[in-house]
Design a protein around this motif. Structure first.
Motif, PDB file in Angstrom:
ATOM      1  N   GLN A  19       0.805  -1.221   0.000  1.00  0.00           N
ATOM      2  CA  GLN A  19       0.000   0.000   0.000  1.00  0.00           C
ATOM      3  C   GLN A  19       0.841   1.277   0.000  1.00  0.00           C
ATOM      4  O   GLN A  19       0.339   2.359   0.278  1.00  0.00           O
ATOM      5  CB  GLN A  19      -0.923   0.014   1.231  1.00  0.00           C
ATOM      6  CG  GLN A  19      -1.874  -1.143   1.318  1.00  0.00           C
ATOM      7  CD  GLN A  19      -1.232  -2.383   1.947  1.00  0.00           C
ATOM      8  OE1 GLN A  19      -0.056  -2.415   2.283  1.00  0.00           O
ATOM      9  NE2 GLN A  19      -2.018  -3.440   2.085  1.00  0.00           N
ATOM     10  N   GLN A  67      -0.599   4.224  -1.920  1.00  0.00           N
ATOM     11  CA  GLN A  67      -1.758   4.806  -1.247  1.00  0.00           C
ATOM     12  C   GLN A  67      -1.325   5.668  -0.068  1.00  0.00           C
ATOM     13  O   GLN A  67      -1.881   6.739   0.167  1.00  0.00           O
ATOM     14  CB  GLN A  67      -2.702   3.712  -0.762  1.00  0.00           C
ATOM     15  CG  GLN A  67      -3.436   3.003  -1.870  1.00  0.00           C
ATOM     16  CD  GLN A  67      -4.250   1.847  -1.324  1.00  0.00           C
ATOM     17  OE1 GLN A  67      -3.688   0.909  -0.772  1.00  0.00           O
ATOM     18  NE2 GLN A  67      -5.552   1.928  -1.492  1.00  0.00           N
ATOM     19  N   VAL A  68      -0.338   5.202   0.675  1.00  0.00           N
ATOM     20  CA  VAL A  68       0.170   5.959   1.815  1.00  0.00           C
ATOM     21  C   VAL A  68       0.780   7.272   1.335  1.00  0.00           C
ATOM     22  O   VAL A  68       0.544   8.335   1.918  1.00  0.00           O
ATOM     23  CB  VAL A  68       1.189   5.125   2.620  1.00  0.00           C
ATOM     24  CG1 VAL A  68       1.888   5.962   3.672  1.00  0.00           C
ATOM     25  CG2 VAL A  68       0.497   3.926   3.259  1.00  0.00           C
ATOM     26  N   SER A  81      -1.966   9.652   0.341  1.00  0.00           N
ATOM     27  CA  SER A  81      -2.614  10.179   1.538  1.00  0.00           C
ATOM     28  C   SER A  81      -1.769  11.275   2.177  1.00  0.00           C
ATOM     29  O   SER A  81      -2.286  12.328   2.559  1.00  0.00           O
ATOM     30  CB  SER A  81      -2.854   9.044   2.545  1.00  0.00           C
ATOM     31  OG  SER A  81      -3.305   9.553   3.769  1.00  0.00           O
TER      32      SER A  81
END
Length: 122
Positions: A63, A66-67, A70
């Protein structure tokens, strides 16, 4: 200052801490990884203080993208919030300079009177 980047790879007992192709040590949680690396370095080079080193722990996770997205979105939101506060302060001061009351400024800007007061005094 010395800097080092360590890759953390998950395993059943926690995380393996890798420097390049070499596994250095293991740790149960990522929160303790930096100190574990310091402890490892201290055992390898006893005469050097490693506590001031810039140690970056990079978890090897699926991920990661995605991190990163974010984190980038959060940074952008913080920057936008700062810009909005600065614009609000400027507008409040301009209205206050034209002798509008705090109650009127509150209504005009759609903010609470307490927030207008904060902006006027910051």
């Amino acid at each position: 200052m010395n800097a080092i980047t360590i890759t953390a790879r998950r395993w059943s007992g926690g995380w393996e801490l890798w420097n390049g192709n070499d596994i250095w040590t293991q740790v149960r949680t990522l929160a303790k990884a930096r100190q574990q690396v310091i402890d490892y370095l201290d055992t390898m080079e006893e005469d050097i203080d490693h506590s001031t080193w810039n140690i970056t722990i990079v978890p090897e996770i699926a991920q990661a993208a995605q991190v990163e997205q974010s984190a980038a979105a959060s940074k952008l939101a913080e920057e936008s919030a700062r810009a909005a506060s600065a614009a609000s302060r400027k507008a409040v001061r301009a209205l206050k300079d034209d002798r509008y009351s705090l109650a009127d400024i509150s209504y005009i800007m759609g903010l609470s009177r307490a927030r207008v007061s904060q902006l006027a005094n910051s």
